[in-house]
Design a protein around this motif. Sequence first.
Motif, PDB file in Angstrom:
ATOM      1  N   LEU A  88       2.174 -25.316  58.659  1.00  0.00           N
ATOM      2  CA  LEU A  88       2.881 -24.527  59.669  1.00  0.00           C
ATOM      3  C   LEU A  88       2.748 -23.027  59.407  1.00  0.00           C
ATOM      4  N   VAL A  89       3.012 -22.615  58.166  1.00  0.00           N
ATOM      5  CA  VAL A  89       2.927 -21.182  57.857  1.00  0.00           C
ATOM      6  C   VAL A  89       1.476 -20.714  57.905  1.00  0.00           C
ATOM      7  N   GLY A  90       0.559 -21.502  57.400  1.00  0.00           N
ATOM      8  CA  GLY A  90      -0.848 -21.120  57.438  1.00  0.00           C
ATOM      9  C   GLY A  90      -1.383 -21.011  58.853  1.00  0.00           C
ATOM     10  N   VAL A  96      -2.035 -15.188  63.947  1.00  0.00           N
ATOM     11  CA  VAL A  96      -1.428 -13.863  64.197  1.00  0.00           C
ATOM     12  C   VAL A  96      -1.811 -12.937  63.041  1.00  0.00           C
ATOM     13  N   PRO A  97      -2.895 -12.179  63.174  1.00  0.00           N
ATOM     14  CA  PRO A  97      -3.321 -11.298  62.075  1.00  0.00           C
ATOM     15  C   PRO A  97      -2.266 -10.277  61.675  1.00  0.00           C
ATOM     16  N   PHE A  98      -1.502  -9.745  62.667  1.00  0.00           N
ATOM     17  CA  PHE A  98      -0.468  -8.763  62.335  1.00  0.00           C
ATOM     18  C   PHE A  98       0.590  -9.372  61.412  1.00  0.00           C
ATOM     19  N   LEU A  99       0.971 -10.620  61.683  1.00  0.00           N
ATOM     20  CA  LEU A  99       1.947 -11.298  60.829  1.00  0.00           C
ATOM     21  C   LEU A  99       1.391 -11.500  59.427  1.00  0.00           C
ATOM     22  N   ALA A 100       0.109 -11.864  59.341  1.00  0.00           N
ATOM     23  CA  ALA A 100      -0.504 -12.063  58.024  1.00  0.00           C
ATOM     24  C   ALA A 100      -0.513 -10.773  57.222  1.00  0.00           C
ATOM     25  N   ASP A 101      -0.837  -9.640  57.883  1.00  0.00           N
ATOM     26  CA  ASP A 101      -0.851  -8.363  57.173  1.00  0.00           C
ATOM     27  C   ASP A 101       0.554  -7.949  56.750  1.00  0.00           C
ATOM     28  N   THR A 102       1.551  -8.296  57.544  1.00  0.00           N
ATOM     29  CA  THR A 102       2.924  -7.889  57.247  1.00  0.00           C
ATOM     30  C   THR A 102       3.486  -8.622  56.035  1.00  0.00           C
ATOM     31  N   VAL A 103       3.282  -9.925  55.983  1.00  0.00           N
ATOM     32  CA  VAL A 103       3.887 -10.730  54.920  1.00  0.00           C
ATOM     33  C   VAL A 103       2.961 -10.916  53.729  1.00  0.00           C
ATOM     34  N   LEU A 107       3.775 -12.806  50.117  1.00  0.00           N
ATOM     35  CA  LEU A 107       3.074 -14.032  49.745  1.00  0.00           C
ATOM     36  C   LEU A 107       2.357 -13.882  48.410  1.00  0.00           C
ATOM     37  N   GLU A 108       1.716 -12.728  48.197  1.00  0.00           N
ATOM     38  CA  GLU A 108       1.022 -12.518  46.936  1.00  0.00           C
ATOM     39  C   GLU A 108       2.003 -12.478  45.768  1.00  0.00           C
ATOM     40  N   PHE A 109       3.191 -11.891  45.989  1.00  0.00           N
ATOM     41  CA  PHE A 109       4.214 -11.872  44.934  1.00  0.00           C
ATOM     42  C   PHE A 109       4.684 -13.287  44.620  1.00  0.00           C
ATOM     43  N   ALA A 110       4.959 -14.068  45.658  1.00  0.00           N
ATOM     44  CA  ALA A 110       5.428 -15.433  45.438  1.00  0.00           C
ATOM     45  C   ALA A 110       4.348 -16.302  44.803  1.00  0.00           C
ATOM     46  N   ARG A 111       3.107 -16.104  45.225  1.00  0.00           N
ATOM     47  CA  ARG A 111       2.019 -16.915  44.679  1.00  0.00           C
ATOM     48  C   ARG A 111       1.748 -16.574  43.218  1.00  0.00           C
ATOM     49  N   ALA A 112       1.961 -15.322  42.843  1.00  0.00           N
ATOM     50  CA  ALA A 112       1.713 -14.905  41.462  1.00  0.00           C
ATOM     51  C   ALA A 112       2.824 -15.344  40.511  1.00  0.00           C
ATOM     52  N   THR A 113       3.971 -15.745  41.048  1.00  0.00           N
ATOM     53  CA  THR A 113       5.074 -16.203  40.204  1.00  0.00           C
ATOM     54  C   THR A 113       4.807 -17.635  39.756  1.00  0.00           C
ATOM     55  N   PRO A 114       4.697 -17.915  38.465  1.00  0.00           N
ATOM     56  CA  PRO A 114       4.424 -19.293  38.016  1.00  0.00           C
ATOM     57  C   PRO A 114       5.539 -20.240  38.436  1.00  0.00           C
ATOM     58  N   SER A 115       5.152 -21.359  38.979  1.00  0.00           N
ATOM     59  CA  SER A 115       6.161 -22.332  39.412  1.00  0.00           C
ATOM     60  C   SER A 115       6.948 -22.886  38.245  1.00  0.00           C
ATOM     61  N   VAL A 116       6.349 -22.914  37.061  1.00  0.00           N
ATOM     62  CA  VAL A 116       7.074 -23.387  35.882  1.00  0.00           C
ATOM     63  C   VAL A 116       8.271 -22.488  35.586  1.00  0.00           C
ATOM     64  N   ALA A 117       8.129 -21.185  35.868  1.00  0.00           N
ATOM     65  CA  ALA A 117       9.228 -20.257  35.614  1.00  0.00           C
ATOM     66  C   ALA A 117      10.402 -20.489  36.549  1.00  0.00           C
ATOM     67  N   LEU A 118      10.181 -21.209  37.650  1.00  0.00           N
ATOM     68  CA  LEU A 118      11.263 -21.477  38.596  1.00  0.00           C
ATOM     69  C   LEU A 118      12.157 -22.629  38.163  1.00  0.00           C
ATOM     70  N   VAL A 119      11.719 -23.406  37.168  1.00  0.00           N
ATOM     71  CA  VAL A 119      12.493 -24.588  36.779  1.00  0.00           C
ATOM     72  C   VAL A 119      13.881 -24.215  36.272  1.00  0.00           C
ATOM     73  N   PRO A 120      14.049 -23.270  35.323  1.00  0.00           N
ATOM     74  CA  PRO A 120      15.419 -22.929  34.895  1.00  0.00           C
ATOM     75  C   PRO A 120      16.280 -22.392  36.031  1.00  0.00           C
ATOM     76  N   ALA A 121      15.698 -21.541  36.886  1.00  0.00           N
ATOM     77  CA  ALA A 121      16.477 -21.011  38.010  1.00  0.00           C
ATOM     78  C   ALA A 121      16.866 -22.116  38.976  1.00  0.00           C
ATOM     79  N   ALA A 122      15.951 -23.063  39.220  1.00  0.00           N
ATOM     80  CA  ALA A 122      16.267 -24.162  40.132  1.00  0.00           C
ATOM     81  C   ALA A 122      17.381 -25.035  39.572  1.00  0.00           C
ATOM     82  N   VAL A 123      17.393 -25.235  38.254  1.00  0.00           N
ATOM     83  CA  VAL A 123      18.463 -26.029  37.644  1.00  0.00           C
ATOM     84  C   VAL A 123      19.799 -25.308  37.774  1.00  0.00           C
TER      85      VAL A 123
END
Length: 266
Positions: A88-90, A96-103, A107-123
């Motif tokens: 859906l997001v893709g 919508v190229p304008f939307l892609a440039d805006t976000v 997206l790059e910040f979220a993608r660069a965050t390791p998902s393993v690091a989210l485990v303590p926060a998710a708990v």
Amino acid sequence: MAPRTPKPLNGAARRIGRLGVEILPPVALITVWWFASSASTSLYFPPLRTIVTALRQDWLFAQFGSDAVPSLEHLAAGFVLATAAGVLVGLALGLVPFLADTVSPLLEFARATPSVALVPAAVLLMGVGTEVQVVVIASATVWPVLLNTADGVRSLDPVLADVARSYRIRRRDRLVMALRAASPQIVAGMRTALSIGVIMIVFSEMVGSAHGIGFQLLQDQRNFDIPGMWAGMVLLGVLGYLLNIAFRGFERALLGWHRGMRRTHL
């Protein structure tokens, strides 16, 4: 006399040949491992015979329903959630190229965050339970699907898009057309996401879980049950291989039209 030309192999023979080529390396590796480790006295590298015994005793009967099945359920839920969100997001970013440039920075910040690091926060946010495992798996597996979907939609032939607009084809039909054109790349992203999901099973269940393959691996390591720990790793490899085979069947069924088109262009 002119030499006879060999007859081309039929489809069944080619499939059998490919299956043999695929099975031969694992069989050879297991055989070498079996005989090379048969005389091992190391506590950390037990013989493969001992590992197979632990695999049969622990996972084929006692713990498969209590640990392996919940892990596969978490993987399925996270994979489905990531696939739906990624497509859906893709799709929106690709159309919508304008939307892609805006976000894009977000997206790059979220993608660069390791998902393993989210485990303590998710708990901390959701507590201990199935939701943590599903969210962690989905957060790691969504990116291949999302990026491949956006790239596949962007690569749609502009002439085809112009023809669709000229003939005033409904927006819904144009969306279906874009998804169909991007489906090979979407499926490729899903296949990558499935492999990542198998890895994330272990990380998501090592923290905030009381069952699962990852939890049991950690318990075996803490209890110094080395054969059991190796058996859990072998089980993960076997499950990953079987899931890959199942996904290849799904891919063949879904993208049969694409392979047919490629053969006609060769």
